[in-house]
Design an enzyme around this catalytic site. Sequence first.
Site, short mmCIF file in Angstrom:
data_model
loop_
_atom_site.label_atom_id
_atom_site.label_comp_id
_atom_site.label_asym_id
_atom_site.label_seq_id
_atom_site.Cartn_x
_atom_site.Cartn_y
_atom_site.Cartn_z
N ILE A 110 30.40 33.59 31.39
CA ILE A 110 31.86 33.81 31.35
C ILE A 110 32.49 33.46 32.71
CG2 ILE A 110 33.70 35.53 31.07
CD1 ILE A 110 31.87 36.96 29.02
N GLU A 127 39.09 53.61 26.46
CA GLU A 127 39.86 52.63 25.68
C GLU A 127 40.14 53.23 24.32
OE1 GLU A 127 37.52 49.06 25.59
OE2 GLU A 127 37.84 48.66 27.69
N HIS A 154 41.22 45.18 25.36
CA HIS A 154 39.83 44.72 25.23
C HIS A 154 39.72 43.69 24.09
CE1 HIS A 154 35.32 45.81 25.85
NE2 HIS A 154 35.47 44.54 25.54
N GLY A 202 27.99 34.61 35.57
CA GLY A 202 27.22 34.30 34.37
C GLY A 202 28.01 33.28 33.57
N ARG A 260 24.21 38.00 40.98
CA ARG A 260 22.87 38.50 41.28
C ARG A 260 22.01 37.36 41.83
NH1 ARG A 260 20.12 40.82 36.25
NH2 ARG A 260 21.81 39.59 35.44
N ARG A 279 34.06 45.31 32.27
CA ARG A 279 34.11 46.65 31.70
C ARG A 279 34.97 47.54 32.60
NH1 ARG A 279 32.73 44.61 27.78
NH2 ARG A 279 30.93 44.98 26.46
N GLY A 284 38.98 40.24 24.80
CA GLY A 284 38.43 39.00 25.36
C GLY A 284 37.85 38.07 24.30
O1 LIG Z 1 31.25 40.55 24.53
C1 LIG Z 1 31.61 41.60 25.06
O2 LIG Z 1 30.82 42.44 25.48
C2 LIG Z 1 33.04 41.82 25.21
O3 LIG Z 1 33.44 42.87 25.64
C3 LIG Z 1 33.99 40.71 24.87
O4 LIG Z 1 35.31 41.01 25.23
#
Ligand SMILES: O=C(O)C(=O)CO
Length: 328
Positions: A162, A273, A292, A160, A182, A244, A294
Amino acid sequence: MGDQDLPGVLVAGLGGSYGICEDHVGDLQKHFNLITMQEFLENKMQFGPKIQAVYIWGGKPAVDQELLGSLPSLKIIASAGVGLDHLDLKLIASFGVKVANTPQAVSNPTADMGMALLLAAARRVVEGHMLASAPDTEKFSTNWMGQEVTGATLGIIGMGSIGYKVAQRARAFDMKILYRNRRRRKLEEEEAVGATYCESLDELLQRSDFVLLAVGLTPQTQRLIGKRELSLMKPTAILINIGRGLLVDQEALVEALQTGVIKGAALDVTYPEPLPRDHPLLNLKNITLTPHVGSATHQARRLMMENLVESILASLSGLPIPNEVLLK
Ligand SMILES: O=C(O)C(=O)CO
């Protein structure tokens, strides 16, 4: 609680680890009367009918049948980030409520994080930091080595926005890119990053030096990487997860890291987490962990907030909702 005349927006809390970003409270209060979950629970009769939007931050507050049933004026669930695994989209739609998220805001920083983890794990940056800052630095061995990134094969699971941005970055390292998604990407998109579509996940796992997970969590992708999949990877391979935690069978991963089935792992996401202090993942040397984060850049977090404000305001005015999540 803010200005009573502004639309009511339910948030988990204000600031702190369970609330919305402290820096954004003031900005949100310019547009909305923020009602915390605690205020709502203490006086559902007063606040319930005023709430027209729920602002989800870090998966909170949880949106279930009971909450939806007690918010008769609710128009929209505005969820920060791209992941939707914390939302039951069908249930929400059955209440005539819309959903919006913030995919554009998170893709660059999360892709950066993917590369940061890949490089950190490959070149043992965290271990190196510990070694350099330990009192016995002099015992540093010339055998202390990592994996070369340039020219290595990167298998991206989930192409996707990312995943694709990871591929763009990896290209600058002359990495060979394999991917699974996919839907196969258009030929020109593949060519732009030099990515090759793999017909099977097994093939991608067998051929990659680095396997990076950037796929959303759904019932189909839960524990996508288990014992069997780990055993297909090269013993020199490194697994990176920016999707995830539940995409990976964590018990199988611990075993694979302990027994040398794979070389290492770098995870921005785990389950739960945070991990409990006695979790076996925390006792391994060949792992790099981040909490977590990102999308944790000032720019991304601000954009997420601005995007959600726009989506909420559009939904309240009956206008097309930017970043509306449509039920497939
Ligand atoms: O955007 C999201 O769902 C995230 O977990 C970013 O780290």
